[in-house]
Design a protein around this motif. Structure first.
Motif, PDB file in Angstrom:
ATOM      1  N   MET A  96       0.816  -1.334   0.352  1.00  0.00           N
ATOM      2  CA  MET A  96      -0.650   0.095   0.159  1.00  0.00           C
ATOM      3  C   MET A  96       1.029   1.260  -0.190  1.00  0.00           C
ATOM      4  O   MET A  96       0.251   2.405  -0.191  1.00  0.00           O
ATOM      5  CB  MET A  96      -1.145  -0.164   1.236  1.00  0.00           C
ATOM      6  CG  MET A  96      -2.200  -1.397   1.516  1.00  0.00           C
ATOM      7  SD  MET A  96      -3.126  -1.328   2.996  1.00  0.00           S
ATOM      8  CE  MET A  96      -4.103   0.823   2.524  1.00  0.00           C
ATOM      9  N   THR A  97       2.413   1.455   0.142  1.00  0.00           N
ATOM     10  CA  THR A  97       2.988   2.385   0.374  1.00  0.00           C
ATOM     11  C   THR A  97       3.490   2.702  -1.016  1.00  0.00           C
ATOM     12  O   THR A  97       4.092   4.108  -1.081  1.00  0.00           O
ATOM     13  CB  THR A  97       3.379   2.644   1.581  1.00  0.00           C
ATOM     14  OG1 THR A  97       4.331   1.159   0.707  1.00  0.00           O
ATOM     15  CG2 THR A  97       4.027   1.624   2.294  1.00  0.00           C
ATOM     16  N   ASN A  98       2.803   2.033  -1.859  1.00  0.00           N
ATOM     17  CA  ASN A  98       3.495   2.225  -3.669  1.00  0.00           C
ATOM     18  C   ASN A  98       4.778   2.271  -3.404  1.00  0.00           C
ATOM     19  O   ASN A  98       5.840   2.870  -4.591  1.00  0.00           O
ATOM     20  CB  ASN A  98       3.008   3.854  -4.047  1.00  0.00           C
ATOM     21  CG  ASN A  98       1.275   3.927  -4.539  1.00  0.00           C
ATOM     22  OD1 ASN A  98       0.824   1.932  -4.474  1.00  0.00           O
ATOM     23  ND2 ASN A  98       0.593   4.547  -3.771  1.00  0.00           N
ATOM     24  N   ASP A  99       5.410   1.421  -2.804  1.00  0.00           N
ATOM     25  CA  ASP A  99       7.174   1.237  -2.906  1.00  0.00           C
ATOM     26  C   ASP A  99       7.760   0.104  -3.959  1.00  0.00           C
ATOM     27  O   ASP A  99       8.896  -0.289  -3.711  1.00  0.00           O
ATOM     28  CB  ASP A  99       7.742   2.100  -2.235  1.00  0.00           C
ATOM     29  CG  ASP A  99       7.985   0.828  -0.389  1.00  0.00           C
ATOM     30  OD1 ASP A  99       7.558  -0.148  -1.384  1.00  0.00           O
ATOM     31  OD2 ASP A  99       8.532   0.754   0.222  1.00  0.00           O
ATOM     32  N   GLY A 100       6.895  -0.384  -4.116  1.00  0.00           N
ATOM     33  CA  GLY A 100       7.234  -2.004  -4.903  1.00  0.00           C
ATOM     34  C   GLY A 100       7.180  -3.025  -4.734  1.00  0.00           C
ATOM     35  O   GLY A 100       8.089  -4.452  -5.365  1.00  0.00           O
ATOM     36  N   ARG A 101       7.109  -3.053  -3.270  1.00  0.00           N
ATOM     37  CA  ARG A 101       6.889  -3.810  -2.694  1.00  0.00           C
ATOM     38  C   ARG A 101       6.631  -5.058  -2.160  1.00  0.00           C
ATOM     39  O   ARG A 101       5.958  -5.075  -1.628  1.00  0.00           O
ATOM     40  CB  ARG A 101       8.595  -3.497  -1.258  1.00  0.00           C
ATOM     41  CG  ARG A 101       8.943  -2.876  -1.091  1.00  0.00           C
ATOM     42  CD  ARG A 101       9.935  -3.064  -0.028  1.00  0.00           C
ATOM     43  NE  ARG A 101      10.062  -2.047   0.738  1.00  0.00           N
ATOM     44  CZ  ARG A 101       9.503  -1.118   2.387  1.00  0.00           C
ATOM     45  NH1 ARG A 101      10.738  -2.301   2.933  1.00  0.00           N
ATOM     46  NH2 ARG A 101       8.901  -0.408   2.545  1.00  0.00           N
ATOM     47  N   ASN A 102       5.901  -5.243  -3.728  1.00  0.00           N
ATOM     48  CA  ASN A 102       4.363  -6.254  -3.661  1.00  0.00           C
ATOM     49  C   ASN A 102       5.537  -8.010  -2.858  1.00  0.00           C
ATOM     50  O   ASN A 102       6.427  -7.990  -3.264  1.00  0.00           O
ATOM     51  CB  ASN A 102       3.795  -6.286  -4.404  1.00  0.00           C
ATOM     52  CG  ASN A 102       3.144  -5.303  -5.267  1.00  0.00           C
ATOM     53  OD1 ASN A 102       3.043  -4.310  -4.295  1.00  0.00           O
ATOM     54  ND2 ASN A 102       3.063  -4.947  -6.526  1.00  0.00           N
ATOM     55  N   GLU A 103       4.015  -8.600  -2.568  1.00  0.00           N
ATOM     56  CA  GLU A 103       4.890 -10.004  -1.836  1.00  0.00           C
ATOM     57  C   GLU A 103       3.926 -11.329  -2.654  1.00  0.00           C
ATOM     58  O   GLU A 103       2.406 -10.843  -2.727  1.00  0.00           O
ATOM     59  CB  GLU A 103       4.731  -9.950  -0.588  1.00  0.00           C
ATOM     60  CG  GLU A 103       4.803 -11.272   0.258  1.00  0.00           C
ATOM     61  CD  GLU A 103       4.850 -11.209   1.727  1.00  0.00           C
ATOM     62  OE1 GLU A 103       5.111 -12.294   2.491  1.00  0.00           O
ATOM     63  OE2 GLU A 103       4.391 -10.215   2.123  1.00  0.00           O
ATOM     64  N   ILE A 104       4.322 -12.057  -3.245  1.00  0.00           N
ATOM     65  CA  ILE A 104       3.466 -12.982  -3.179  1.00  0.00           C
ATOM     66  C   ILE A 104       3.803 -14.377  -2.468  1.00  0.00           C
ATOM     67  O   ILE A 104       4.443 -14.204  -2.038  1.00  0.00           O
ATOM     68  CB  ILE A 104       4.156 -13.537  -5.129  1.00  0.00           C
ATOM     69  CG1 ILE A 104       3.587 -12.771  -6.127  1.00  0.00           C
ATOM     70  CG2 ILE A 104       3.459 -15.247  -5.121  1.00  0.00           C
ATOM     71  CD1 ILE A 104       4.136 -13.185  -6.867  1.00  0.00           C
ATOM     72  N   ILE A 105       2.408 -14.660  -1.559  1.00  0.00           N
ATOM     73  CA  ILE A 105       2.008 -15.909  -0.781  1.00  0.00           C
ATOM     74  C   ILE A 105       1.690 -17.051  -1.067  1.00  0.00           C
ATOM     75  O   ILE A 105       1.003 -16.770  -1.962  1.00  0.00           O
ATOM     76  CB  ILE A 105       1.699 -15.094   0.279  1.00  0.00           C
ATOM     77  CG1 ILE A 105       0.224 -15.029   0.278  1.00  0.00           C
ATOM     78  CG2 ILE A 105       2.742 -14.247   1.571  1.00  0.00           C
ATOM     79  CD1 ILE A 105      -0.360 -14.302   1.363  1.00  0.00           C
ATOM     80  N   ASP A 106       1.528 -18.265  -0.405  1.00  0.00           N
ATOM     81  CA  ASP A 106       1.328 -19.169  -0.670  1.00  0.00           C
ATOM     82  C   ASP A 106      -0.252 -19.208   0.596  1.00  0.00           C
ATOM     83  O   ASP A 106       0.999 -19.268   1.948  1.00  0.00           O
ATOM     84  CB  ASP A 106       2.190 -20.581  -1.024  1.00  0.00           C
ATOM     85  CG  ASP A 106       2.691 -20.201  -1.832  1.00  0.00           C
ATOM     86  OD1 ASP A 106       2.075 -19.827  -2.844  1.00  0.00           O
ATOM     87  OD2 ASP A 106       3.700 -21.008  -2.678  1.00  0.00           O
ATOM     88  N   MET A 107      -0.673 -20.340   0.921  1.00  0.00           N
ATOM     89  CA  MET A 107      -1.245 -20.612   1.692  1.00  0.00           C
ATOM     90  C   MET A 107      -1.733 -21.771   1.664  1.00  0.00           C
ATOM     91  O   MET A 107      -2.396 -22.793   0.399  1.00  0.00           O
ATOM     92  CB  MET A 107      -3.259 -19.741   1.760  1.00  0.00           C
ATOM     93  CG  MET A 107      -2.851 -18.350   1.642  1.00  0.00           C
ATOM     94  SD  MET A 107      -4.029 -17.301   2.237  1.00  0.00           S
ATOM     95  CE  MET A 107      -4.050 -15.485   2.425  1.00  0.00           C
ATOM     96  N   ASP A 108      -1.252 -23.024   2.926  1.00  0.00           N
ATOM     97  CA  ASP A 108      -1.915 -23.744   3.208  1.00  0.00           C
ATOM     98  C   ASP A 108      -3.694 -24.243   3.232  1.00  0.00           C
ATOM     99  O   ASP A 108      -3.623 -22.983   3.888  1.00  0.00           O
ATOM    100  CB  ASP A 108      -1.114 -24.701   3.510  1.00  0.00           C
ATOM    101  CG  ASP A 108       0.545 -24.858   3.350  1.00  0.00           C
ATOM    102  OD1 ASP A 108       0.463 -24.916   2.155  1.00  0.00           O
ATOM    103  OD2 ASP A 108       1.484 -24.407   4.396  1.00  0.00           O
TER     104      ASP A 108
END
Length: 265
Positions: free
Chosen positions: A229-241
């Motif tokens: 949400m800070t728009n600094d490009g640090r997106n994250e991809i997560i997996d959920m079990d």
């Protein structure tokens, strides 16, 4: 306040068990044609104590217990999601039919049967979930009527409507009455150049899609993009079990709620 709900609650009719029924059969076909392609048809058969649940043209036989579980899942998702979710009218109509049969069984039971009290408690629990689910949806429709109808108009023809035919009629009439009230009580007393309602209402109320929610994964899910949400490009991809519990923003997981892969709690 109760009168606001009575028209919608009373419009959900009992099922005719001898024939399939369209979810929009109680509405004007010409006005709500766009809902007919977006809502499923189902039939009810009680000879084996099971329901034939048909949504998106795929008939599925489920037990009364599974039907009640579907109602509970729909109720919790609607209760905790910030937006209006897709309507579950087939589930609602099947539940209403089950309630009728349970009430008939209670009336025909022998007096003094201790099981009557247990069945009445279960019946009250089911009715509470059903009416709470409907009232939550009506509250959201009233709060976001303009944006919901706007979204419904813009949606593609192959995308299911979030509104049932009855809810669409209610939302349209509610918004019409609100606009008429604002015009008669406020706008008519302003200069002519300020009587445009669209300009007077600068922002249309919309749900907060960044609201944090508690959730449980019903299946393993791979590759969920959590945007920063800070728009600094640090997106994250997560997996959920499966069966994991999380708290996160609603927007990244909203599609998984609609698909049933995630349950809000």
């Amino acid at each position: 306040m109760e009168s606001q709900y009575s028209s919608v609650l009373s419009s959900i009719r009992p099922i005719n068990t001898d024939e399939s029924s369209s979810l929009s059969s109680n509405t004007n076909e010409e006005e709500y044609t766009h809902h007919q392609a977006a809502t499923g048809v189902f039939s009810s058969n009680h000879s084996n104590g099971a329901e034939h649940f048909d949504e998106d043209d795929e008939e599925e036989e489920i037990t009364p217990a599974e039907l009640i579980e579907k109602l509970q899942q729909s109720w919790l998702n609607e209760k905790f999601s910030p937006e209006l979710l897709e309507h579950k009218t087939p589930v609602v109509e099947c539940i209403i039919e089950q309630i009728k049969h349970m009430e008939n069984n209670i009336r025909s039971a022998k007096k003094g049967d201790f099981r009557i009290a247990i069945h009445k408690l279960e019946l009250d629990r089911i009715k509470y979930m059903l009416y709470s689910y409907l009232r939550i949806r009506i509250k959201k429709i009233e709060q976001f009527a303009s944006s919901i109808l706007e979204e419904d108009v813009r949606r593609h023809s192959n995308i299911r409507s979030k509104l049932s035919a009855e809810e669409f009629a209610y939302a349209s009439e509610y918004l019409k009455n609100v606009r008429a009230h604002l015009t008669s009580s406020v706008l008519e007393h302003l200069p002519s150049n300020l009587q445009d309602l669209n300009e007077a209402v600068a922002t249309v109320p919309r749900p907060d899609m960044d609201k944090f929610v508690f959730l449980k994964t019903m299946d393993s899910i791979k590759g969920i993009l959590i945007d920063d949400m800070t728009n600094d490009g640090r997106n994250e991809i997560i997996d959920m079990d499966k069966d994991d519990l999380y708290i996160m923003r609603y927007n990244p997981i909203k599609s998984y709620v609609n698909s049933g892969e995630i349950q809000l709690i």
